[in-house]
Design an enzyme around this catalytic site. Structure first.
Site, PDB file in Angstrom:
ATOM      1  N   CYS A  93       0.925 -13.605  27.507  1.00  9.80           N
ATOM      2  CA  CYS A  93       1.951 -13.819  26.471  1.00  9.80           C
ATOM      3  C   CYS A  93       1.545 -14.952  25.529  1.00  9.80           C
ATOM      4  O   CYS A  93       0.922 -15.927  25.946  1.00  9.80           O
ATOM      5  CB  CYS A  93       3.300 -14.155  27.112  1.00  9.80           C
ATOM      6  SG  CYS A  93       3.997 -12.809  28.095  1.00  9.80           S
ATOM      7  N   PHE A 300      -6.000  12.749  19.585  1.00  9.53           N
ATOM      8  CA  PHE A 300      -5.981  11.694  20.607  1.00  9.53           C
ATOM      9  C   PHE A 300      -4.699  11.843  21.445  1.00  9.53           C
ATOM     10  O   PHE A 300      -3.967  10.887  21.657  1.00  9.53           O
ATOM     11  CB  PHE A 300      -6.048  10.302  19.973  1.00  9.53           C
ATOM     12  CG  PHE A 300      -7.168  10.130  18.981  1.00  9.53           C
ATOM     13  CD1 PHE A 300      -8.439   9.755  19.398  1.00  9.53           C
ATOM     14  CD2 PHE A 300      -6.965  10.341  17.627  1.00  9.53           C
ATOM     15  CE1 PHE A 300      -9.480   9.592  18.482  1.00  9.53           C
ATOM     16  CE2 PHE A 300      -7.991  10.183  16.698  1.00  9.53           C
ATOM     17  CZ  PHE A 300      -9.253   9.805  17.133  1.00  9.53           C
ATOM     18  N   GLU A 321      -8.073  16.055  22.698  1.00  4.00           N
ATOM     19  CA  GLU A 321      -8.356  14.852  23.484  1.00  4.00           C
ATOM     20  C   GLU A 321      -9.798  14.916  23.975  1.00  4.00           C
ATOM     21  O   GLU A 321     -10.315  15.996  24.273  1.00  4.00           O
ATOM     22  CB  GLU A 321      -7.386  14.760  24.668  1.00  4.00           C
ATOM     23  CG  GLU A 321      -7.681  13.698  25.701  1.00  4.00           C
ATOM     24  CD  GLU A 321      -7.668  12.288  25.130  1.00  4.00           C
ATOM     25  OE1 GLU A 321      -8.585  11.519  25.470  1.00  4.00           O
ATOM     26  OE2 GLU A 321      -6.751  11.964  24.345  1.00  4.00           O
ATOM     27  N   CYS A 394      -2.176   1.093  17.323  1.00  4.12           N
ATOM     28  CA  CYS A 394      -2.007  -0.166  18.050  1.00  4.12           C
ATOM     29  C   CYS A 394      -2.818  -1.279  17.404  1.00  4.12           C
ATOM     30  O   CYS A 394      -2.923  -2.374  17.953  1.00  4.12           O
ATOM     31  CB  CYS A 394      -2.404   0.006  19.521  1.00  4.12           C
ATOM     32  SG  CYS A 394      -4.104   0.563  19.760  1.00  4.12           S
TER      33      CYS A 394
END
EC number: 2.1.1.190
Length: 438
Positions: A93, A300, A321, A394
């Site tokens: 974190c 993906f 994939e 991401c």
């Protein structure tokens, strides 16, 4: 004559600079405060915008310096006490000292900066959920250099393993399981044979994966099987040098999304935040709005996290994939859920494969690539010429790069959104919808 090997000495740390006072003006996506001294930018770990702090430069550079925080003279109203005793040492974190709404604002600001060539900050939509107890998967590191039991996560500053007693971002059930597993490992030591450990929670329940680097005795193995039975945990062993264990259908894990059940191998990728995954999939369906006359290509696709919900709405869906094992899992999931309009294909998406789908009349594409993005496949997408592209990422920097290329080739950004999949950390998930211009 044998040549003597020189002993490599560890690099000496640069001496700390003089104590200086800084006014912190901003925050990086890694949660470092941004300040200036005599016109030069300084990044200060642990400092927050609006604070006056004292710090010492520990990494001087030509363009910017990095400094260690000494004291906070004037405190930000957004500063809070971290919930975790390991914060600052553990590398998991980076935002626990910042109030949650301020965390979200900081992430939105950073994302807006990454996408500044494509749209304004006001156009970015945001999805949030709980800030703790959300992580349903964790890889536990082991320190093999010590005689004592040291289990946890890597340090922020090195590969050292931080001995973690409790992790606040894990689901409550995984936190309890982690404590119980540490007790079992103390009672039945097998650390020298363990590579690492994975904890999992899904719709099926709790599971532990023990990855072995050397064999253990039958007595040791039985001790862990007994523990797993007592804890109502499914235990998986990965044998030394084995890349992937073959599992029966009954042994496979599963989770639910959009009223569908998806089976997967414990080594397969799944989103670690169940709450946000549900919201993300729902948003993807709302934005792409698949209809019965649509043919959608899901790139993906993994085991079908988006493919199956798409197939509930679209006329036809093709999931692509690289890993054959995940393609097989996707096919099994389609059959399990009675989706006959869904097929899966194994393909390397770093290579041109446009001809493979040229006869499919694909008019919509969804892609969710790894952090490196999908730049090698963009020309194939442009050749297929879908009316809409939904890009889930991401890594906002590679998303920005890929989206700018698509815009140069006839697409425009219609919507973009931040999804806080990883609260308390510097990571974000992003979704972008692009439309082919007429």
């Amino acid at each position: 004559m044998r040549r003597r090997t020189a002993t490599r000495r560890p690099a000496k740390k640069a001496p700390l600079g003089p104590m200086q006072t800084y006014l912190v003006e901003g925050l990086t996506h890694e949660a470092k405060g941004v300040a200036r001294l005599n016109g030069k930018v300084t990044f200060i770990e642990g400092a927050l915008p609006g604070e006056t702090v004292t710090a010492q430069v520990n990494k001087p550079g030509r363009r910017f310096d990095e400094a260690v925080l000494n004291a906070v003279i004037e405190t930000s109203v957004d500063r809070v006490s971290p919930a975790c005793q390991h914060f600052g040492d553990c590398g998991g974190c980076s935002f626990q000292h910042l109030e949650e709404s301020a965390q979200r604002l900081a992430k939105a600001d950073w994302l807006a900066g990454q996408l500044r060539n494509l749209l304004s900050k006001e156009q970015i939509e945001c999805l949030f959920d709980v800030g703790s107890g959300y992580r349903r998967r964790a890889r536990i590191a082991i320190d093999h250099k010590k005689n004592a039991l040291v289990l946890g996560f890597r340090s922020k500053a090195s590969n050292r393993v931080v001995d973690v007693e409790q992790c606040h971002v894990l689901t409550p059930s995984l936190q309890t399981l982690f404590v119980s597993l540490k007790v079992c490992l103390k009672q039945h030591p097998i650390l020298s044979s363990l590579g690492h450990i994975e904890l999992l929670e899904d719709t099926k329940g709790l599971s532990v994966v023990l990855r072995l680097v050397s064999n253990i005795t039958p007595v040791q193995q039985q001790a862990y099987l007994d523990w797993a039975q007592q804890q109502d945990v499914e235990l998986y062993w990965q044998a030394p040098k084995a890349s992937r264990a073959d599992l029966t259908d009954e042994q496979m894990r599963y989770y639910d999304v959009s009223n569908l059940r998806l089976k997967y191998h414990p080594q397969d990728f799944i989103q670690i935040n169940e709450f946000m995954n549900q919201k993300m999939v729902a948003q993807a369906m709302a934005w792409l709005a698949p209809q019965k006359d649509d043919t959608v290509l899901d790139l993906f696709c993994g085991v079908g996290n988006f493919s199956l919900p798409l197939a509930q709405l679209a006329g036809s869906v093709i999931g692509v994939e690289l890993q054959e094992s995940m393609v097989q899992a996707g096919r099994h999931n389609a059959s399990l859920n009675g989706l006959k309009n869904l097929s899966f294909v194994a393909a390397d998406l770093t290579q041109p494969v446009a001809g493979q789908f040229s006869a499919e009349n694909i008019n919509k594409i969804l892609l969710d690539p790894p952090r490196a993005g999908a730049f090698e496949f963009l020309d194939t997408i442009i050749h297929i010429a879908p009316q809409q592209i939904l890009y889930v990422s991401c890594n906002a920097s590679t998303l920005a790069r890929d989206a700018e290329y698509l815009v140069l080739n006839g697409y425009k950004v219609v919507r973009a959104g931040l999804m806080d999949m990883f609260p308390q950390t510097s990571h974000v998930e992003t979704m972008m919808l692009l439309q082919k211009q007429k």
